[in-house]
Structures are given as C-alpha cells and as structure tokens.
Design a protein around this motif. Structure first.
Motif, mmCIF file in Angstrom:
data_model
loop_
_atom_site.group_PDB
_atom_site.id
_atom_site.type_symbol
_atom_site.label_atom_id
_atom_site.label_comp_id
_atom_site.label_asym_id
_atom_site.label_seq_id
_atom_site.Cartn_x
_atom_site.Cartn_y
_atom_site.Cartn_z
ATOM 1 N N ARG A 184 4.066 -14.623 -8.775
ATOM 2 C CA ARG A 184 4.448 -13.898 -9.990
ATOM 3 C C ARG A 184 3.885 -12.476 -9.995
ATOM 4 N N VAL A 185 2.667 -12.324 -9.503
ATOM 5 C CA VAL A 185 2.089 -10.985 -9.400
ATOM 6 C C VAL A 185 2.927 -10.130 -8.456
ATOM 7 N N LEU A 186 3.256 -10.705 -7.287
ATOM 8 C CA LEU A 186 4.042 -9.957 -6.304
ATOM 9 C C LEU A 186 5.423 -9.610 -6.847
ATOM 10 N N ASN A 187 6.001 -10.517 -7.615
ATOM 11 C CA ASN A 187 7.312 -10.241 -8.192
ATOM 12 C C ASN A 187 7.235 -9.077 -9.176
ATOM 13 N N GLN A 188 6.171 -9.050 -9.972
ATOM 14 C CA GLN A 188 6.021 -8.011 -10.997
ATOM 15 C C GLN A 188 5.573 -6.677 -10.400
ATOM 16 N N ASP A 189 4.615 -6.724 -9.491
ATOM 17 C CA ASP A 189 4.026 -5.491 -8.956
ATOM 18 C C ASP A 189 4.746 -4.962 -7.722
ATOM 19 N N LYS B 160 11.586 -3.004 2.361
ATOM 20 C CA LYS B 160 10.982 -2.308 1.225
ATOM 21 C C LYS B 160 9.825 -3.111 0.626
ATOM 22 N N VAL B 161 10.025 -4.417 0.515
ATOM 23 C CA VAL B 161 8.977 -5.275 -0.041
ATOM 24 C C VAL B 161 7.734 -5.215 0.846
ATOM 25 N N ASP B 162 7.938 -5.280 2.161
ATOM 26 C CA ASP B 162 6.800 -5.205 3.084
ATOM 27 C C ASP B 162 6.046 -3.885 2.924
ATOM 28 N N GLU B 163 6.806 -2.788 2.831
ATOM 29 C CA GLU B 163 6.185 -1.474 2.683
ATOM 30 C C GLU B 163 5.459 -1.363 1.348
ATOM 31 N N ARG B 164 6.121 -1.829 0.290
ATOM 32 C CA ARG B 164 5.523 -1.772 -1.040
ATOM 33 C C ARG B 164 4.282 -2.652 -1.123
ATOM 34 N N PHE B 165 4.317 -3.809 -0.438
ATOM 35 C CA PHE B 165 3.163 -4.710 -0.460
ATOM 36 C C PHE B 165 1.945 -4.038 0.182
ATOM 37 N N LYS B 166 2.162 -3.351 1.308
ATOM 38 C CA LYS B 166 1.057 -2.652 1.978
ATOM 39 C C LYS B 166 0.466 -1.586 1.070
ATOM 40 N N GLU B 167 1.355 -0.840 0.390
ATOM 41 C CA GLU B 167 0.882 0.200 -0.542
ATOM 42 C C GLU B 167 0.104 -0.430 -1.690
ATOM 43 N N TRP B 168 0.657 -1.503 -2.239
ATOM 44 C CA TRP B 168 0.039 -2.197 -3.371
ATOM 45 C C TRP B 168 -1.325 -2.757 -2.994
ATOM 46 N N ARG C 18 -6.154 -9.500 -10.426
ATOM 47 C CA ARG C 18 -4.921 -8.899 -10.966
ATOM 48 C C ARG C 18 -4.165 -9.907 -11.835
ATOM 49 N N VAL C 19 -4.214 -11.177 -11.454
ATOM 50 C CA VAL C 19 -3.601 -12.246 -12.259
ATOM 51 C C VAL C 19 -4.218 -12.262 -13.656
#
Length: 322
Positions: A142-147, A299-307, A84-85
């Motif tokens: 940076r990926v996590l910040n963007q995605d 929210k970040v934890d939930e979004r990270f799992k989805e991502w 992804r990077v």
C-alpha cells in the motif's frame, strides 16, 4: 527534529543497558531514526534465510557472505518503510488479513486450515509469524502504491513514442514452412544397418531431386507415423523452434530447395523448404498494452530507487561497527 529523534534513541539505548542483567546484553547493529535493529534480529533473520537456502541447495559460503553484506541494509530499508506506514497511518485490518489468507488457501486447491498450518510449519513458521509477515507485506504494498506507483503513471503519448522509436522490436519474426522425410535409426544399430538406412535415404533424396512429389515420397518412405497422412508437413516455425541440425540447414535454403541428408539424434532427415513467410510489423494497438506494461515497470523501478534514496536521505541512520 532529527537530532531530537537521535537523542531519544540514545536515551532508549541507555535505559535498555541500565536495566539489563549482569550478562552481556544484545548489541545494537543500527539506529534508524528512533528505532533500533539489534544484532540478535540480524542473526535471526540470517538464520531463516540460510535455512531456506539449505532446502534449495544454495547455502554456499559465497551465499552466506553475500547475505552478510546486504542483510543489514535490507533491514534498514524495511524499517524505513515501517516508519512510513505509521506516518501515512496505513492500517491492514484483521478482516483484510484473514481474507487474503483465505484467498491464498483457495488458490492452493482449497487448502484446509490444518494443511495450511502444516505447510507453514514445514517452512519453519507459526501461523502468527506468517500473519505478521503477511501484514507487513500488505502494508508495504500500500505504501508503494501510494508513494511510487501512483506517481509513475504512463500516458498514451509515451507509449506511442516508444513504439515509433522501436518498431523493429515489435516485428513478427520470419517463419518457415517445410516438409520432412524421416528415416529412423534404431538404438544399437549395427554399421551395416546404418549404411543400409543411409543408402535408402540417399535414393529417396535422388527421386525428390528428379522431380518426384516430395509429399508422396514422405507418405511412402518416411518413418514418421504422421507422414502417411500429412506428407511430412512440419507446418510453420521460426528460428529457435526446430532442433539445431535442421534449423541450420533450413535458414540457408530457398523455397523449393531440398536439403542434403541431415543427421540428428533420432535418425536421418531430408527437408524441403516450401515457403519463407517474411516477418511483419505488428500494429500499434496489438502491442500497446505490452508496451504500457514495459514502460510502467521501468518507471516504477526508477521511482522506487528515487523514493528509497529519499527515505534514506531524510532519515538519521547510525550503523554501529561489528
């Protein structure tokens, strides 16, 4: 497109096998899109983890077994992030990398370069290996910040709604204000000494019950060196702040009440509860920032799992049998 990538991976593996020597070549542990993870890489990574666990005293057989169960999955996830990077064309320059290292050294008492290299060596890392790891961490951030983080923002209405539904969680706890008369029991005190101290404590308690000033009695009789000035004032405290023996008595008392003799590891106590200060609701503005942090992390934890699930769903992953 994914079939093409998989075919490309198979071709790479075939070429790899055809150019190997007569010795047994490294086994493929997994194919992730057009990248491979070898058993050698997995073994190396586990060795590094176990070495660190040995230093921390946690290198148990159970821990080793847990590493075996989860390590390959973690490496696959990391490979997907690396891909992804590249896809997002994220780049951490050498200058940014060096600036981060300089900041780390500064935060560690302005550590010299030589001391920094020695500290890495103690962890089994060369400077180049550390730079590779740090670059990967910065790219991942940076990926996590963007995605992830940019798509997990919390607005004011969400914070207000959470506050309104959970007001009890934001109440200041009930507090107690009390005084103490302390009678020290020396180490290795004889039974006669203990009886004498107990008799003295009982006599002082009787005086307090008859109406003598508790503050004056503390100044005169307490073995607490501060009592001569503050009259045994313990200040205010909430549940969990005091030793259990004293707390268990205080929480059952009413203001103005004097306790029975309370034994602790250090001696005998007589407590007078002066005041109970009720817990009060904290204003929204006081806790707004804390609630925002709480909801943002959720929210970040939930979004990270989805991502992470999306990355895996859209990838061609082939885990080879051991």
């Amino acid at each position: 497109m994914r079939k093409t990538l998989l075919s490309l991976s198979v071709l790479i593996i075939a070429l790899y096998a055809s150019t190997a020597s007569a010795e047994i070549i490294d086994r493929i542990a997994a194919i992730v899109n057009d990248d491979i993870i070898t058993s050698y890489e997995v073994s190396n990574e586990k060795a590094a983890i176990m070495k660190q666990a040995e230093k921390q005293g946690t290198a148990t057989p159970e821990f080793s077994e847990q590493v075996d169960k989860t390590l390959l999955d973690q490496m696959i996830d990391r490979k997907l992030v690396q891909q992804r990077v590249k896809e997002l064309k994220i780049d951490v320059s050498d200058e940014e990398l060096q600036q981060t290292i300089d900041d780390i050294k500064k935060q560690n008492n302005n550590m010299s370069q030589e001391a920094f290299v020695e500290a890495l060596k103690a962890q089994g890392l060369t400077l180049d290996e550390y730079k590779d790891q740090l670059r990967e961490q910065m790219e991942r951030a940076r990926v996590l910040n963007q995605d992830v983080k940019e798509k997990a923002q919390v607005n004011d209405q969400e914070i207000r709604d959470y506050y309104d539904k959970n007001k009890d969680a934001f109440r200041e706890p009930e507090q107690f204000r009390a005084r103490n008369i302390f009678f020290k029991i020396p180490e290795n005190a004889s039974n006669d000494q203990i009886k004498s101290i107990m008799a003295k404590a009982m006599s002082v308690r009787e005086m307090a019950l008859k109406g003598d000033s508790f503050e004056d009695l503390a100044k005169k009789y307490s073995d607490d060196p501060n009592a001569a000035k503050d009259g045994g004032d313990l200040g205010t405290f909430k549940k969990g702040d005091m030793v259990p023996e004293i707390e268990n008595s205080v929480i059952t008392m009413k203001p103005g009440q004097i306790s029975d003799l309370i034994s602790t590891a250090s001696g005998i106590h007589i407590i007078k509860l002066e005041e109970i200060i009720p817990g009060k609701e904290q204003p929204f503005e006081t806790v707004k920032s804390n609630i925002g942090d709480l909801l943002s992390k959720k929210k970040v934890d939930e979004r990270f799992k989805e991502w992470n699930a999306e990355l895996r769903k859209n990838a061609v992953i082939d885990i080879k049998p051991a």
